[in-house]
Design an enzyme around this catalytic site. Structure first.
Site, PDB file in Angstrom:
ATOM      1  CD  GLU A 203      -1.008 -10.736   5.293  1.00 22.43           C
ATOM      2  OE1 GLU A 203      -0.617 -11.565   6.147  1.00 22.43           O
ATOM      3  OE2 GLU A 203      -0.661  -9.542   5.315  1.00 22.43           O
ATOM      4  CD  GLU A 309      -1.771  -4.003   4.564  1.00 21.07           C
ATOM      5  OE1 GLU A 309      -0.633  -4.273   5.014  1.00 21.07           O
ATOM      6  OE2 GLU A 309      -2.762  -4.741   4.725  1.00 21.07           O
TER       7      GLU A 309
END
Length: 409
Positions: A203, A309
């Protein structure tokens, strides 16, 4: 499409029959299917689930999946909470490795460098915080003021520490690079040959604006080359591991362009990056076309794609974005489910898996963020293929139907 899903809705609540293939069996010719697991599953003990429920969770994981990733136990704040050689807590991660090996499951490590769930000691030093942020050169400039664009999934919204942004005196660039290298070499080295894939950097992209990188303390203290350094250190520690960059909202064209800019820059520098992780925290509004376009564009980088995810939020409040912020997620999974949630969830998952199958030359791993709804960070949104009792939902039948249709065509 609707006829298939309506049929599944009628039978989806039944237990798996002997004739019904598992996920790992059905998709084996195309890609691995994995799940994130909590500590409770790998240690057979949970404060949230009864022993009987945990036993069912474990049986489901073993039956349906052939790849694992830890939900939390390899994040910096859990595995290395204190400074110094005695500051590691390997027991939970060791249990995960043992579980994966005992069950012949492909293991992914998550995550080495992230702005979230990183203890304050990592960034602490004797240097005062700067008045302005580091200015990144060339295509990956990041000039956001400190404290903006926090985002991320963790215990709180903060950038710099486990529970909030660290604002004290800072380490120097050299000190922070050494801490990064020591951490990566220790963790990756311990599990060399056992963990097959690592989320090396997680991220790092900015969500909004024109800046490619978010303002994290990694960026502010080290500069934009912190990403390249992390991959180099991980490659030193395990030259055979697949090293992955992982991020969310890559279904968004603007963020996807930032990903492509970043990865091309790393490739030009000969950085050992081996795969792209797309988190795919989605909502029932997600479509085949959206995922198809995202995968096609990411595939132009020439790297394997891992869906890392995956979950699909069915809550009424969560249908407007693709973010992964844990505070926002709490608000987005309140207010009940969307109308006819099971049918819409099945339709959405069918479209997503149709896209994954279309791009199976690039997609090599699809990982759900939890084995069932009870073990999901989005539990109120009922986002997975199995309910809290480990029973298959209509969405399970929908994805199995997609692989069967692909085999016919």
């Amino acid at each position: 499409m609707f006829v298939f899903v309506a049929t599944f809705f009628a039978v989806g609540a039944t237990a798996l029959s002997a004739e019904k293939p598992t996920l790992k069996e059905a998709f084996g010719p195309h890609f691995r299917v994995g799940t994130a697991v909590s500590r409770g599953i790998v240690t057979s003990s949970s404060f949230r689930r009864s022993p009987e429920q945990v036993a069912k969770d474990i049986a489901l994981v073993k039956e349906q999946f052939n790849a694992l990733v830890p939900e939390n136990d390899m994040k910096w704040g859990v595995i290395n909470p204190q400074d110094g050689p005695d500051g590691y807590n390997f027991a939970p991660a060791d249990a995960l490795v043992s579980f994966s090996q005992s069950n012949g499951m492909y293991l992914v490590g998550h995550t080495l460098v992230w702005h979230g769930q990183t203890p304050s000691w990592v960034f602490a030093g004797t240097n005062p915080p700067p008045n302005v942020t580091n200015i990144a050169p060339s295509a990956i400039v990041s000039t956001n003021p400190p404290g903006t664009n926090a985002g991320g999934r963790g215990f709180g919204r903060g950038l710099g520490s486990q529970f909030g942004r660290y604002n004290g005196p800072r380490a120097s660039r050299e000190e922070l690079l050494q801490r990064m290298r020591d951490h990566i070499h220790t963790v990756v080295g311990r599990y060399k040959g056992k963990v097959k894939v690592w989320d090396v950097v997680n991220e790092a992209l900015a969500d909004d604006g024109t800046n490619v990188l978010r303002n994290s303390l990694w960026l502010e203290i080290i500069g934009p080359d912190f990403i390249a350094k992390a991959f180099l250190y991980a490659h030193e520690a395990d030259p055979d591991a697949i090293l992955r960059y992982n991020d969310y909202s890559l279904e968004n064209p603007a963020k996807r362009r930032k990903l492509i800019t970043l990865i091309k820059s790393l490739q030009q520098q000969k950085v050992p990056i081996h795969a792209i992780g797309s988190q795919a925290h989605l909502n029932v509004s997600a479509t085949f076309d959206t995922m198809d376009q995202a995968l096609a564009e990411i595939a132009t980088l020439g790297l394997p794609i891992h869906i890392t995810e995956l979950d699909v939020n069915s809550a009424q409040g969560g249908q407007r974005g693709f973010g992964a912020n844990i505070a926002d997620n709490a608000a987005a999974t309140q207010g009940g489910l969307v109308t006819d949630a099971d049918r819409k969830l099945a339709e959405t998952y069918a479209g997503l898996f149709r896209a994954f199958l279309k791009h199976d030359q690039s997609v090599k791993l699809v990982t759900f963020w939890g084995p069932n709804d009870a073990n999901s960070w989005r539990a109120n949104g009922k986002p997975l293929l199995f309910d809290a009792n480990c029973q298959p939902k209509p969405a399970f039948d929908a994805v199995i139907a997609e692989v069967k249709k692909s085999e016919i065509t």
